[in-house]
Scaffold this motif. Structure first.
Motif, PDB file in Angstrom:
ATOM      1  N   ARG A 178      34.979  37.584  44.916  1.00  0.00           N
ATOM      2  CA  ARG A 178      35.172  38.757  45.769  1.00  0.00           C
ATOM      3  C   ARG A 178      36.678  38.897  45.947  1.00  0.00           C
ATOM      4  O   ARG A 178      37.390  37.906  46.110  1.00  0.00           O
ATOM      5  N   ILE A 179      37.172  40.151  45.935  1.00  0.00           N
ATOM      6  CA  ILE A 179      38.614  40.369  46.020  1.00  0.00           C
ATOM      7  C   ILE A 179      38.929  41.095  47.322  1.00  0.00           C
ATOM      8  O   ILE A 179      38.413  42.190  47.571  1.00  0.00           O
ATOM      9  N   GLY A 180      39.756  40.473  48.159  1.00  0.00           N
ATOM     10  CA  GLY A 180      40.068  41.027  49.476  1.00  0.00           C
ATOM     11  C   GLY A 180      41.405  41.740  49.491  1.00  0.00           C
ATOM     12  O   GLY A 180      42.347  41.348  48.810  1.00  0.00           O
ATOM     13  N   ARG A 236      45.757  47.617  48.192  1.00  0.00           N
ATOM     14  CA  ARG A 236      46.652  46.506  47.900  1.00  0.00           C
ATOM     15  C   ARG A 236      45.832  45.240  48.139  1.00  0.00           C
ATOM     16  O   ARG A 236      45.548  44.891  49.278  1.00  0.00           O
ATOM     17  N   TYR A 237      45.443  44.585  47.066  1.00  0.00           N
ATOM     18  CA  TYR A 237      44.584  43.404  47.156  1.00  0.00           C
ATOM     19  C   TYR A 237      45.438  42.152  47.078  1.00  0.00           C
ATOM     20  O   TYR A 237      46.283  42.028  46.195  1.00  0.00           O
ATOM     21  N   PRO A 244      45.627  33.179  46.696  1.00  0.00           N
ATOM     22  CA  PRO A 244      46.445  34.396  46.617  1.00  0.00           C
ATOM     23  C   PRO A 244      46.164  35.184  45.338  1.00  0.00           C
ATOM     24  O   PRO A 244      45.867  34.609  44.288  1.00  0.00           O
ATOM     25  N   PHE A 245      46.294  36.480  45.454  1.00  0.00           N
ATOM     26  CA  PHE A 245      46.034  37.410  44.359  1.00  0.00           C
ATOM     27  C   PHE A 245      46.968  38.599  44.550  1.00  0.00           C
ATOM     28  O   PHE A 245      47.452  38.833  45.655  1.00  0.00           O
ATOM     29  N   ILE A 259      40.814  47.442  39.799  1.00  0.00           N
ATOM     30  CA  ILE A 259      41.953  46.721  40.376  1.00  0.00           C
ATOM     31  C   ILE A 259      42.803  46.260  39.198  1.00  0.00           C
ATOM     32  O   ILE A 259      42.333  45.537  38.327  1.00  0.00           O
ATOM     33  N   GLN A 260      44.050  46.736  39.187  1.00  0.00           N
ATOM     34  CA  GLN A 260      44.994  46.302  38.158  1.00  0.00           C
ATOM     35  C   GLN A 260      45.813  45.152  38.704  1.00  0.00           C
ATOM     36  O   GLN A 260      46.372  45.236  39.798  1.00  0.00           O
TER      37      GLN A 260
END
Length: 171
Positions: free
Chosen positions: A97-99, A112-113, A127-128, A164-165
């Motif tokens: 899952r990307i927050g 902004r993820y 971190p991502f 999401i890039q």
């Protein structure tokens, strides 16, 4: 002697003109006020993304907000969201899952993820660094095309999907 002084003056003028031209060429267009601020990626994001097999420029198809995992239009406001990888993204990041945070204007929804939740981390995150793009028609990196909502502070998008890039800095 007179000839060499004249030549030296011409050389100086040429260098000054060359510097001015370089400054004009390097000038960036003014950033629109409606775009979210530029920013640095979270500390350690590039290393963590590399460990996951991601590099700047990679694209992960997603459901933009897990809460709105349904077909049809979606309504977004300025808030924290969890994106769900789908299709190729799900194969690349199984169970992840990307927050991140959505920034909403009347005509765009930006994302902004900054973290990714992995099943093997027991619910923790690493971190991502990624931005939200519209996979259908918007190739300019300026978020999803949106329409004003009758609800104050919200915008409506055609559907709940995006891309999401992976980036090395928030543009």
């Amino acid at each position: 002697m007179r000839g060499s002084g004249w030549m030296a003056g011409l050389l100086v003028l040429s260098l000054v003109a060359g510097c001015r031209h370089t400054q004009e060429a390097d000038a960036k267009p003014e950033r629109p006020k409606w775009m979210p601020p530029e920013g640095a990626c979270p500390r350690g994001a590039l290393l963590q993304m590399e460990r996951l097999g991601l590099k700047p420029g990679d694209k992960v198809p997603v459901i933009v907000d897990a809460i709105q995992d349904h077909p049809g239009p979606a309504r977004y406001n300025y808030s924290f969201v969890i994106a769900l990888p789908r299709g190729e993204g799900e194969k690349k990041l199984p169970g992840a899952r990307i927050g991140g945070r959505l920034y909403v204007t009347k005509h765009r929804v930006f994302g902004r993820y900054d973290r990714i939740f992995l099943p093997e981390s027991g619910g923790g995150s690493v971190p991502f660094c990624g931005i939200l793009l519209d996979s259908r028609w918007d190739r300019d990196g300026e978020g999803l095309i949106a329409y004003p909502s009758p609800m104050k502070g919200f915008s409506v998008v055609q559907d709940n999907t995006g891309v999401i890039q992976v980036v090395d800095t928030y543009p």
